[in-house]
Design a protein around this motif. Sequence first.
Motif, mmCIF file in Angstrom:
data_model
loop_
_atom_site.group_PDB
_atom_site.id
_atom_site.type_symbol
_atom_site.label_atom_id
_atom_site.label_comp_id
_atom_site.label_asym_id
_atom_site.label_seq_id
_atom_site.Cartn_x
_atom_site.Cartn_y
_atom_site.Cartn_z
ATOM 1 N N ILE A 78 71.876 52.298 185.585
ATOM 2 C CA ILE A 78 71.245 52.989 186.703
ATOM 3 C C ILE A 78 72.318 53.449 187.675
ATOM 4 C CG2 ILE A 78 69.641 52.778 188.631
ATOM 5 C CD1 ILE A 78 68.258 50.531 187.036
ATOM 6 N N ILE A 129 61.496 53.231 188.685
ATOM 7 C CA ILE A 129 62.502 53.137 187.621
ATOM 8 C C ILE A 129 61.985 52.371 186.412
ATOM 9 C CG2 ILE A 129 64.762 52.150 187.033
ATOM 10 C CD1 ILE A 129 65.511 52.656 190.038
ATOM 11 N N GLU A 130 61.341 51.250 186.653
ATOM 12 C CA GLU A 130 60.927 50.368 185.565
ATOM 13 C C GLU A 130 59.498 50.607 185.090
ATOM 14 O OE1 GLU A 130 63.387 46.363 186.241
ATOM 15 O OE2 GLU A 130 62.101 46.843 187.955
ATOM 16 N N GLY A 131 58.762 51.442 185.812
ATOM 17 C CA GLY A 131 57.387 51.739 185.439
ATOM 18 C C GLY A 131 57.287 52.998 184.595
ATOM 19 N N ASP A 143 70.305 55.809 182.205
ATOM 20 C CA ASP A 143 68.873 55.628 181.989
ATOM 21 C C ASP A 143 68.069 56.013 183.226
ATOM 22 O OD1 ASP A 143 68.763 54.252 179.263
ATOM 23 O OD2 ASP A 143 70.186 52.979 180.359
ATOM 24 N N SER A 166 61.879 50.088 192.257
ATOM 25 C CA SER A 166 61.708 49.341 191.013
ATOM 26 C C SER A 166 60.508 49.869 190.227
ATOM 27 C CB SER A 166 61.528 47.850 191.317
ATOM 28 O OG SER A 166 61.199 47.124 190.148
ATOM 29 N N LEU A 190 67.314 45.072 191.842
ATOM 30 C CA LEU A 190 67.541 45.365 190.425
ATOM 31 C C LEU A 190 68.664 44.537 189.810
ATOM 32 C CD1 LEU A 190 67.268 49.258 190.544
ATOM 33 C CD2 LEU A 190 65.487 47.624 189.890
ATOM 34 N N ARG A 232 68.926 42.449 186.251
ATOM 35 C CA ARG A 232 68.107 43.047 185.182
ATOM 36 C C ARG A 232 68.754 44.280 184.583
ATOM 37 N NH1 ARG A 232 64.148 42.429 189.155
ATOM 38 N NH2 ARG A 232 63.635 44.654 189.291
ATOM 39 N N HIS A 233 69.592 44.957 185.380
ATOM 40 C CA HIS A 233 70.161 46.222 184.929
ATOM 41 C C HIS A 233 71.606 46.350 185.409
ATOM 42 C CE1 HIS A 233 66.053 47.331 183.975
ATOM 43 N NE2 HIS A 233 65.701 47.063 185.220
ATOM 44 N N MET A 286 69.170 48.623 181.525
ATOM 45 C CA MET A 286 69.374 50.040 181.779
ATOM 46 C C MET A 286 70.658 50.257 182.583
ATOM 47 S SD MET A 286 65.665 51.739 182.693
ATOM 48 C CE MET A 286 65.127 50.520 183.890
#
Length: 203
Positions: A3, A190-192, A57, A187, A20, A23-24, A1
């Motif tokens: 971010i 954002i990721e949930g 995102d 996290s 993060l 991962r992003h 993503m």
Amino acid sequence: MKILLIGGSGNIGRAIAAELDGRHEIIAAGRQHGDVRVDIEDEASIIAMYQRLPELDAVAVATGGRNGHLAPVAEMSAARYRVGLESKLLGQVNVVLHGLNHVRDGGSFTLVGGVSDAQSIAPQFSNVYMANAALDAFVTAAAVELPRGLRINLVAPQLLDESVEAYGAWFRGMPTTPAASVARAYSLSIEGMQNGQVYRLGR
């Protein structure tokens, strides 16, 4: 993503970036530091920031601007209350309003609040508590009607472990929380898949 992290140079912002990273793609924004410059107290600055960015995102805010004017209630005025309302509250609200057309379908906004309940009252903080409580209400209400599956949540820590030296005298005996725990709440937001949640930390 992709971010957008507004306020990446502070204790919370650095912890979010560390959580993060890998991962992003993190795009950091701040008044004096970051990939792009923004002053969340200046609506025109927020608009200009979004115009310079790609489609996003997620947007995470880790700064409340000037937060609020600290003084006993008897020494406060409408102008002093506006410091917190126009900075921490309306600054973040404007980040959401002007970001709606710059965040992809199903994306998210994560804002930062703080203590606002009667069990955690500290002297001279009425401006900050008022802004925090208003942020709670805004996130709860906005979540119901955001378009295109967009989500919004609020992370509301009490005193950070990393801020005890600066603010601990006002919050004697109150629980503290490490910035890393606050970052994990970002996290989750954002990721949930959660929407309209207030993640309270340090209780």
